[in-house]
Design an enzyme around this catalytic site. Structure first.
Site, PDB file in Angstrom:
ATOM      1  CE  LYS A 155       5.719   5.124  12.165  1.00  0.00           C
ATOM      2  NZ  LYS A 155       6.295   4.722  11.576  1.00  0.00           N
TER       3      LYS A 155
ATOM      4  CB  SER B  74      -1.280  -0.016   1.198  1.00  0.00           C
ATOM      5  OG  SER B  74       0.078  -0.936   2.481  1.00  0.00           O
TER       6      SER B  74
END
Lengths: 563, 347
Positions: B201, B14
């Site tokens: 993160k 994606s």
């Protein structure tokens, strides 16, 4: 294909180009006028590109003038031309005049710039004289050979002795045949380590023993204060580098001089450390300015020639190994005084007259038991390995075209920042070669071991505290030194097998002999011994700073963890 | 649109497809998909997760075709497959290629499932740019990172990213290729910092998802994001990165986006864990790779190897891999002694 190996008896090798008039450096010298004009015009063009407006240029010129005035009053040298003051005074008055004219005459700054550029380049430019070269080439081996092979004091009697034994004293390690072959296909840049003022003489001589055409190199202007040296250097293709001049205009001239000399095929020597290693460690950080000129010249070749015919530039790191360095004492004091601070090194004049120079060389040679010169991998200008035929291969062994480094979307593109990054990469590869082609001598190993043991003994105090200790107060039991050396030998052997370092043949001896050999060699020259055997059998030092200096030669290998 | 420029994207997941669509607004794009069936589907249907591919995107036949037609390459391949991809690609790559990767993960030379934190060497853990330099002849390498949720980019919402490289040219070529009216591209010279921001993160995002799954609100989330960033800075510092990158778009920017969005895979892993689902089931269900789970494993190895303390990372790893209940984990974290606020600015 691996080139053939040479024996000491094979030297000097026949010249790869027999006719000295056909050497690139001879042709450059014959065409000096045009060459110098080319350097001038390119330097001017580049500077005008950099200082686009006359205001920019005027500011830069004022800066140059200011720095030059300081140089003249505070750092004048004998080698400076007598009319320096007059010249810069006239520049000053012209600059004031142009300031008053302000923007009426746009050209006035450009004229002043041209005047400065012309003066700088005339000063930098060197010459090559075949007669002087031949003379030096006869004299030097006599000099090196006679003294190295003779007992000090008796050398006059030995004139006529076998000069060739000198090559047994100075082993030359590396793929010599490849360097010789490639010197006929492209331009060779030798980048040696820099420990001693002897380096340039030694490297220049070794290269001629390899049968390579003479090399050009930048010699410190301070050395030209010595008449005898100046006489030779002026005629042996050296160009002058004045480390006091740090202004942008001068550096641009110097860079273009080197770039165009390389473009014209002149094989060159760069000392990328910039100055002699103060600490005694192998160079870890290189001055990249001159190295960048090799990349610039290669890029210019791709611009000026079709791909197949563009000449190639080859970079060859070179490590000079000494048991001891004559200037060690002065160098290490410099280092200790200035650790942690960046500063401009005042060139110590260990020899400021011809007489002192002769004495220096004499001491050096008569005391030298052995030294060695090793050549590292031949690389292209971005640090890829080059094979015998001059083809580049990356770290994966894939054959590559160097031109591709300068292309963006298929177009050759100028990009200063990109080239700077390439220079850094080249610098890293050179440093890596310095470590891998460094030959560990017995003296290095003994000094390293003893100093590390002292550090340990003093509970790993910081170096400066240790160096402040009175030498009489510290010593290491002999057996500890033996044990330490044994451990390091083992470690070095592993590293050697992996190609991470070279070892001198003496390191195969038993430890007692190694210690003896190392101590004898290091103490040959220094009146105050870095290493001494005490009456109780312990090993101590009369000069911890010197011991530290020689110990540093094996810094950077992580050896301290193995003691 | 530039006619003579053609850029390549490797990986039609994606995010890879979203990057391809962005690039296609400025030039022709060759998109390579390793899975033959998926590539055939793309060629025929020209859609990815119900979003149409831009007309300028062409599905490539081979890596060789991509290498010979494009000077600018964007690999967007999960870190677990990156090495195989780059080894396959390597024979066709030259020093005139510029490669900007967008993979937010790390590569390990050892098996992360079996590794012992004590015996690993940090040198065996590599960022994607280090892997590219190691396995190819490319020198001009960069990375792309920022708050770039694939779905929002596909929906043509406004966003920004950072391209980091030691080469100005890589940054400017990347900007020229990607910049549109809706997409801003910042530059940075700190490639390690930017890569680690993007990587680290991910586990904070898992933690945030879990917190939300427990039903807690914005105060708790804000606390987690802020202290999560502090922990990222400490780990980054230990790995040699500067703190600056963590405070920018690819650091705090990306952290906010992934920690607040149910659209983020990592966030949803945490969310579903907190709802009581098993990790294996979640991963099977998601289909695509949640880099955060891998990062967490590698991050734990790094922290344990260094003997450092990174309470958030260590606790969330226990939740995922050792079945520590999320409620207990939260209690532990809330009891953890606190230091001065924003102390990381001084390190």
């Amino acid at each position: 294909m691996i080139g053939r190996q040479y024996n000491p008896n094979d030297y000097p090798l026949p010249y790869v180009i027999e006719d000295m008039r056909q050497w690139p450096i001879s042709r450059l010298s014959d065409d000096k006028q045009n060459f110098v004009e080319e350097v001038k015009s390119r330097s001017l063009a580049r500077l005008k590109e950099r200082y686009k407006t006359s205001k920019n240029l005027r500011e830069e010129l004022a800066k140059v003038l200011y720095q030059e005035k300081i140089r003249l009053t505070e750092k004048a040298w004998k080698a400076d031309p007598p009319d320096e003051k007059k010249f810069w005074n006239s520049i000053k008055s012209k600059l004031i005049k142009s300031d008053q004219l302000n923007n009426v005459s746009q050209d006035s700054e450009a004229v002043i710039l041209e005047e400065i550029v012309n003066r700088y380049i005339e000063e930098i430019a060197g010459e090559f004289n075949i007669g002087t070269f031949k003379f030096a080439r006869t004299i030097l081996p006599q000099f090196f050979g006679r003294i190295l092979s003779a007992t000090p004091g008796r050398w006059l009697k030995n004139i006529g002795a076998n000069v060739k034994t000198i090559h047994e004293k100075i082993p030359i390690i590396g793929d010599i045949e490849k360097i010789r072959h490639l010197s006929t296909k492209g331009t060779v840049i030798i980048v040696p380590t820099h420990f001693s003022n002897m380096d340039s003489i030694l490297v220049g001589w070794i290269l001629s023993e390899l049968g390579l055409p003479a090399f050009t190199y930048g010699a410190g202007l301070n050395l030209f204060s010595i008449d005898l040296l100046a006489y030779f250097m002026n005629r042996l293709g050296a160009y002058k580098v004045d480390r006091r001049k740090k202004n942008g205009v001068y550096l641009e001239c110097l860079k273009n001089y080197s770039t165009i000399a390389i473009q014209r095929g002149a094989h060159s020597i760069f000392f990328p450390g910039g100055t002699r290693s103060r600490s005694g460690s192998l160079e870890g950080k290189l001055k990249l300015g001159l190295l960048g000129t090799a990349i610039e010249a290669q890029k210019m070749h791709f611009k000026n020639f079709p791909e197949e015919t563009a000449p190639k530039i080859y970079v060859v790191p070179c490590v000079i190994n000494y048991h001891f360095v004559l200037e060690a004492q002065a160098l290490i004091s410099d280092y200790l005084k200035e650790t942690g601070k960046e500063r401009f090194y005042k060139e110590n004049d260990e020899y400021s007259t011809s007489f002192k120079l002769m004495r220096f060389i004499w001491k050096f040679l008569s005391a030298s038991s052995s030294l060695s010169v090793s050549f590292g991998e031949v690389m292209d200008v971005v640090g890829n390995k080059v094979d015998f035929d001059g083809n580049s291969h990356n770290h994966l062994g894939q054959k590559i075209n160097v031109k591709n480094y300068f292309l963006t979307n298929g177009e050759l593109k100028d990009d200063h920042q990109r080239d700077e990054e390439y220079t850094k990469i080249l610098g890293e590869r050179i440093v890596n070669n310095y470590y891998r082609y460094n030959v560990v001598f017995t003296s290095h190993l003994v000094c390293f071991t003893v100093f590390e043991l002292l550090k340990k003994q003093q509970n790993n105090v910081d170096v400066f505290t240790l160096l402040r200790t009175l030498p009489d107060d510290v010593s290491v039991p002999y057996n500890d030194v033996v044990e330490g050396i044994n451990k390091l030998k083992e470690r070095l052997k592993i590293m050697y097998d992996k190609g991470e370092v070279l070892m001198s043949p003496e390191l195969r001896w038993n430890v007692d002999k190694i210690i003896d050999h190392g101590m004898r060699n290091i103490n040959l020259y220094h009146p105050i011994s870095p290493l001494i055997k005490l009456s109780n059998g312990n090993i101590g030092s009369e000069d911890l700073k010197l011991l530290f200096y020689y110990h540093n030669r094996l810094n950077g290998y992580g050896l301290e963890r193995f003691i | 649109m530039s006619q003579n420029r053609r850029v390549g994207v490797i990986g039609a997941g994606s995010f890879g497809s979203a990057i391809a669509n962005l690039l296609a607004e400025n030039q022709k794009v060759l998109l390579y998909e390793h899975n033959k069936d998926a590539a055939a589907f793309l060629r025929k249907e020209r859609t990815v997760r119900n979003f149409a591919l831009h007309q300028n995107v062409e599905i490539a036949e081979s890596l060789e075709q991509v290498a010979s037609n494009c000077f600018l390459l964007f690999p967007v391949v999960p870190s677990a497959y990156f090495k195989n991809m780059i080894i396959d690609f390597s024979p066709y790559l030259r020093p005139d290629h510029i490669m900007i990767h967008a993979t937010k993960g790390l590569h390990c030379e050892f098996d992360i499932e079996k590794a012992d934190a004590k015996t690993i060497s940090l040198k065996e853990i590599k960022t994607m740019s280090e892997l590219i330099l190691q396995e190819t002849g490319i020198v001009r390498v960069g990375c792309l990172a920022g708050p770039n949720l694939a779905l929002e980019i596909m929906e043509k919402q406004p966003a920004a990213t950072v391209i980091a490289s030691r080469f100005n040219e890589v940054i400017s070529e990347g900007q020229a290729a990607l910049r549109t009216e809706r997409f801003q591209v910042y530059g940075s010279k700190d490639i390690l910092g930017i890569e680690l921001s993007g990587v680290l993160k991910n586990y904070v995002a898992i933690a945030c998802g879990a917190l939300n799954g427990l039903g807690y609100g914005e105060n708790a989330r804000a606390l987690l994001i802020t202290r999560g960033m502090a922990e990222m800075i400490y780990i980054g510092k230990a790995l040699g990165a500067d703190k600056r990158a963590f405070l920018g778009i690819a650091g705090i920017g990306d952290l906010i986006a992934t920690c607040t969005s149910p659209k983020s895979r990592n966030y949803s892993v945490g969310y579903r864990i907190a709802k009581g689902e098993k990790l294996d089931d979640i991963l099977r269900d998601i289909g695509e790779v949640a880099e955060g789970v891998r990062t967490l494993k590698i991050g734990k190895l790094i922290v344990d190897h260094l003997g450092a303390s990174a309470p958030l990372l260590q606790t969330i790893a226990k939740v995922l891999f050792e079945d520590l209940a999320m409620e207990r984990a939260l209690k532990f974290l809330m009891r953890y002694p606190v230091s001065a606020d924003a102390e990381y600015l001084d390190i």
